[in-house]
Write a protein that holds these residues in place. Structure first.
Motif, mmCIF file in Angstrom:
data_model
loop_
_atom_site.group_PDB
_atom_site.id
_atom_site.type_symbol
_atom_site.label_atom_id
_atom_site.label_comp_id
_atom_site.label_asym_id
_atom_site.label_seq_id
_atom_site.Cartn_x
_atom_site.Cartn_y
_atom_site.Cartn_z
ATOM 1 N N TRP A 180 0.854 -1.187 0.000
ATOM 2 C CA TRP A 180 0.000 0.000 0.000
ATOM 3 C C TRP A 180 0.900 1.251 0.000
ATOM 4 N N LEU A 181 0.720 2.117 -1.020
ATOM 5 C CA LEU A 181 1.602 3.267 -1.210
ATOM 6 C C LEU A 181 0.879 4.560 -0.835
ATOM 7 N N SER A 182 1.626 5.438 -0.291
ATOM 8 C CA SER A 182 1.126 6.780 -0.002
ATOM 9 C C SER A 182 2.158 7.793 -0.502
ATOM 10 N N TYR A 183 1.670 9.012 -0.866
ATOM 11 C CA TYR A 183 2.505 10.046 -1.491
ATOM 12 C C TYR A 183 2.453 11.299 -0.623
ATOM 13 N N VAL A 200 0.135 17.217 -3.124
ATOM 14 C CA VAL A 200 0.117 15.836 -3.659
ATOM 15 C C VAL A 200 -0.956 15.059 -2.933
ATOM 16 N N TRP A 201 -1.828 14.416 -3.717
ATOM 17 C CA TRP A 201 -2.841 13.565 -3.098
ATOM 18 C C TRP A 201 -2.161 12.311 -2.563
ATOM 19 N N LYS A 259 5.971 6.255 -0.161
ATOM 20 C CA LYS A 259 6.263 5.393 0.997
ATOM 21 C C LYS A 259 5.234 4.275 1.074
ATOM 22 N N ASP A 260 5.720 3.042 1.362
ATOM 23 C CA ASP A 260 4.780 1.923 1.526
ATOM 24 C C ASP A 260 4.307 1.857 2.978
ATOM 25 N N LEU A 301 -6.089 3.802 -2.071
ATOM 26 C CA LEU A 301 -4.662 3.473 -2.169
ATOM 27 C C LEU A 301 -4.411 2.597 -3.368
ATOM 28 N N VAL A 302 -3.281 2.823 -3.995
ATOM 29 C CA VAL A 302 -2.929 2.037 -5.174
ATOM 30 C C VAL A 302 -2.192 0.790 -4.704
#
Length: 806
Positions: free
Chosen positions: A601-604, A617-618, A645-646, A737-738
């Motif tokens: 799960w990635l976050s920006y 940045v979303w 970041k994961d 989340l992508v």
């Protein structure tokens, strides 16, 4: 009626068994052997191989043994040669006492098949005992008027030997008054009698002392002596007379000590001292002396020792009655001992087999003999065992019984049996003997190992250290000993391409499983194999279980940025019009993570920016958008650093650098190179500026004309536009989340179709937004079309601004 019929069938079966055994052993006649007493142990008695007509090795093969009636090991049989020898010195007197002949009964027992050879051993007497008188001195009172020829009985001597070795005659020391004669009684015993040769004269000699000698018939002969003291009395003409010459009584063998056996009575017609009668035992054997006691005044015979019918069944007593004048009378007493049921049955085990292998058919467990020393009904016996046991008793002749199994035994159900053999006599009261036999059941490998589970699921985290213990399997075997010892092994996989031997190993002793190599979740997420458990029995038995190993993901892959590419020779620059509204999509950062689950799960987040607060940045989709309206004070060149970041523990991250160019129009398709910037910093020549402005005006007019033409054609073709606007399809990433799988592809497919048709939207405040069908030009593919149409778009933007101001 049913019970009577069952009893008749059982009696018929026993009768048939004895008839068969009788026919089987009819050729073996009872034999008698003889030996001399006191001969050395090991002396030869007989050759049973010759007498039985058997082969030399057949005695050992049939497990022959010698069984005596009294269970004393006096004989020894050599199974190899068939020689029967003495196991000890035999003492005939100890064995048989006065009984002659002395015969010891024994049997030769053959087990396989069962046979009994009856024989007798005659123990011949030797002259090893001398005659012995019961008293060292005996006294006779003889009236002086006794006529010549008067006979005076004397006490006989005892000799433990029999036959010719017993006492043959008596003699007395030489004298002028008496001689001795030897008299035979009906029982074969010889008694001495003193015979008066001439009249006595008390005045001349009132006391005589003579020596009485007893001589046996042995070779050499033995003798014993006693002193005879003769008192010469005055005349007494009446001797005491018993009421009965012979008394016959019966006494129960369990009579208490002190019980009255018989009372004898004699009277004397004389008066005074000559009429006073006293009693004494005239004769008693060695067995009687410590058993009975005679009251000399009353004539009562009482017990002073417990009787035993099985040892002595009858006694004979001779009783004298003396008066005061020296005369005597005699009577005999026959005492018959009446048997009572005071002996419990006896049981002797001849052979015992334990343990018994399980699953065996009918097997002999024990061979034993029973007997009861009582007689009559007291000596009859019955034999039985518990009803709830898988054993039966089979009788044979000579009171032998065989205990055999009644079918196959199962050690896993019961490994030990306590068999109680009960022997009961038919006396009153009934006596019984119980003998316990512990029968052990030995194990046979008839049970395969059983796993505690049919399948096992084990988890191991990736990047494990080699030789890591990942779990265990366990199997149990209900057998015992080596049959229950289990060895574990890996079975060959059905797919020969699976390198099972390099992935996992098993401890053969305890079933512990170990990972041989470091596992990688991204390369191998699960594998399965079979484990075998084999016991050490013969033949060995085995079973199988399925083991499935699941590899758990670890956060060992950092996010990887797919767009914008960071290894290009020239950085990717995004154009942002200064008229962009807040939320304007500048670009989209696309990244993937090779892990799974929350590790992917990635976050920006925006890490650095030239103008803080200008861009945002979303966090969930990586879209870079404007956060506010642009102003003239904002630097034209913006540099953004985005952190991807994961969600692992600990989290891993990657960063990407974005370049954005703020433009007033779209005539600047590229970011100026550093050389261009340096040139722009120098003062521009006025003539050059005029030429550039003129060229730009002509070019803009041409591009605007082409753009209007193309736009009109496209609007007519669509036909579905409303309010002067063409439909626009925008593709946006979802707001969640992508999640990127380990294969390196996006979890959802995004397809962009690039169409050269350009749509122009009029926005408020005179702004224009250009879109290509299927994507937002401010998104991923804006860079692909901006080069071609930058001049046209810029000219159209200027025209719209002029109209808006006018």
């Amino acid at each position: 009626m049913e019970a009577g019929g069952e009893r008749f069938r059982q009696q018929r079966q026993v009768l048939i068994l004895f008839l068969l055994l009788g026919v089987t052993f009819a050729g073996w006649e009872s034999r008698r052997y003889s030996v001399m007493e006191e001969i050395e142990s090991g002396s030869f008695v007989a050759n049973l191989v010759k007498d039985l007509g058997l082969g030399v090795g057949e005695l050992a093969a049939r497990e022959a043994r010698v069984v005596s009636e009294d269970n004393e090991p006096r004989l020894q049989l050599d199974l190899q040669t068939g020689k029967l020898t003495l196991n000890e010195k035999l003492d005939r007197e100890e064995m048989c006492g006065p009984t002659d002949p002395c015969v010891m009964h024994f049997q030769v027992l053959l087990k396989k098949p069962l046979g009994v050879f009856r024989a007798e051993l005659l123990v011949r007497d030797i002259n090893d005992h001398a005659p012995e008188f019961p008293e060292r001195e005996m006294t006779l009172k003889i009236p002086e008027n006794s006529p010549p020829g008067t006979v005076f009985p004397l006490k006989k001597a005892q000799d433990l030997d029999v036959g010719n070795n017993n006492i043959q005659n008596y003699s007395i020391s030489p004298n002028s008054y008496f001689h001795v004669s030897t008299r035979n009684r009906g029982d074969g015993r010889k008694y001495p009698e003193l015979v008066l040769d001439r009249e006595l004269d008390r005045e001349k000699q009132a006391l005589l002392r003579l020596t009485l000698t007893a001589l046996d018939g042995g070779s050499p002969p033995r003798s014993g002596t006693t002193q005879v003291r003769i008192l010469v009395l005055d005349i007494n003409d009446n001797a005491p007379e018993f009421a009965q010459a012979h008394y016959q009584v019966q006494v129960l063998e369990n009579s208490p000590v002190g019980a009255l056996v018989v009372k004898v009575s004699a009277r004397d017609l004389d008066t005074g001292t000559n009429g006073e009668v006293s009693y004494s035992l005239f004769y008693s054997s060695q067995e009687m002396s410590p058993t009975f006691e005679l009251n000399s005044l009353s004539g009562e015979v009482r017990l002073i020792k417990k009787l035993d019918f099985e040892t002595v069944s009858s006694y004979d007593l001779d009783i004298d009655a003396f008066d005061g004048g020296g005369l005597s009378g005699k009577c005999s007493v026959s005492i018959e001992v009446v048997d009572v049921n005071d002996n419990a049955p006896e049981l002797t085990i001849s052979s015992l087999t334990s343990p018994i292998p399980e699953n065996s058919p009918e097997t002999e467990v024990a061979l034993f003999r029973i007997r009861d020393r009582d007689s009559g009904e007291n000596g009859k016996m019955t034999c039985s065992i518990q009803d709830d046991l898988p054993f039966i008793l089979k009788p044979s002749e000579e009171n032998f019984y065989t205990l055999v199994t009644n079918g196959a035994l199962d050690r896993e159900s019961k490994a030990e049996y306590n068999v109680t053999i009960t022997v009961t006599d038919l006396g009153t009261p009934r006596l019984k003997t119980e003998h316990n036999i512990i029968v052990l059941v030995s194990d046979v490998n008839d049970n395969a190992p059983a796993f505690t589970q049919t399948s096992y699921t084990l988890w191991v985290r990736e990047n494990n250290s080699p030789a890591l213990h990942i779990g265990s399997v366990s199997a149990t075997d209900t057998d015992a000993g080596a049959n229950a010892q289990v060895t574990y092994s890996l079975l060959p996989p059905p797919d020969p391409l699976v390198p099972l031997a390099s992935l996992v190993s098993i401890n053969p002793d305890n079933g512990h499983l170990f990972a041989l190599t470091s596992l990688d979740y991204e390369a191998l997420r699960a594998f399965e194999f079979r484990v075998g458990a084999t016991d050490h029995g013969s033949p060995a038995l085995s079973s199988q279980a399925l083991v499935r190993v699941l590899v758990a993901d670890a956060n060992d892959n950092a996010p990887f940025v797919l767009y914008p590419l960071q290894n290009a020779s020239a950085p990717c620059t995004e154009l942002v019009p200064r008229a962009a509204e807040p939320g304007y999509l500048v670009t989209k950062v696309v990244a993937v993570d090779g892990d799974a689950g929350q590790n992917a799960w990635l976050s920006y987040q925006l890490l650095k920016a030239t103008e803080p607060g200008l861009f945002g940045v979303w966090a969930h989709n990586g879209e870079v958008r404007t956060a506010r309206l642009l102003s003239e004070r904002d630097a034209p060149k913006q540099r953004l650093v985005v952190l991807v970041k994961d969600n692992g523990e600990p989290p891993l991250s990657a960063s990407v650098t974005l370049h954005a160019l703020l433009v007033d129009g779209f005539s600047q398709p590229y970011l100026p190179a550093p050389e261009a910037e340096a040139a722009a910093a120098a003062p521009a020549d006025p003539l050059t500026v005029y030429l550039v402005v003129a060229l730009a005006s002509v070019s803009s007019l041409f591009l605007f004309s082409a753009l209007v033409f193309v736009a009109v054609r496209l609007c007519r073709r669509g036909g579905a536009a409303s309010a002067g606007r063409c439909p626009v399809a925008e593709g946006h990433f979802p707001g969640h989340l992508v999640d990127v799988s380990g294969t390196g592809t996006l979890s959802q497919s995004y397809q962009y179709e690039v169409d050269t048709t350009i749509h122009v939207e009029k926005r408020e405040l005179g702004t224009v937004r250009i879109k290509a069908r299927g994507f937002d030009c401010a998104g991923l593919c804006y860079m692909r079309v901006r080069t071609t149409f930058s001049r046209i778009l810029f000219a159209e933007w200027l025209e719209l601004n002029k109209r808006g101001t006018s």
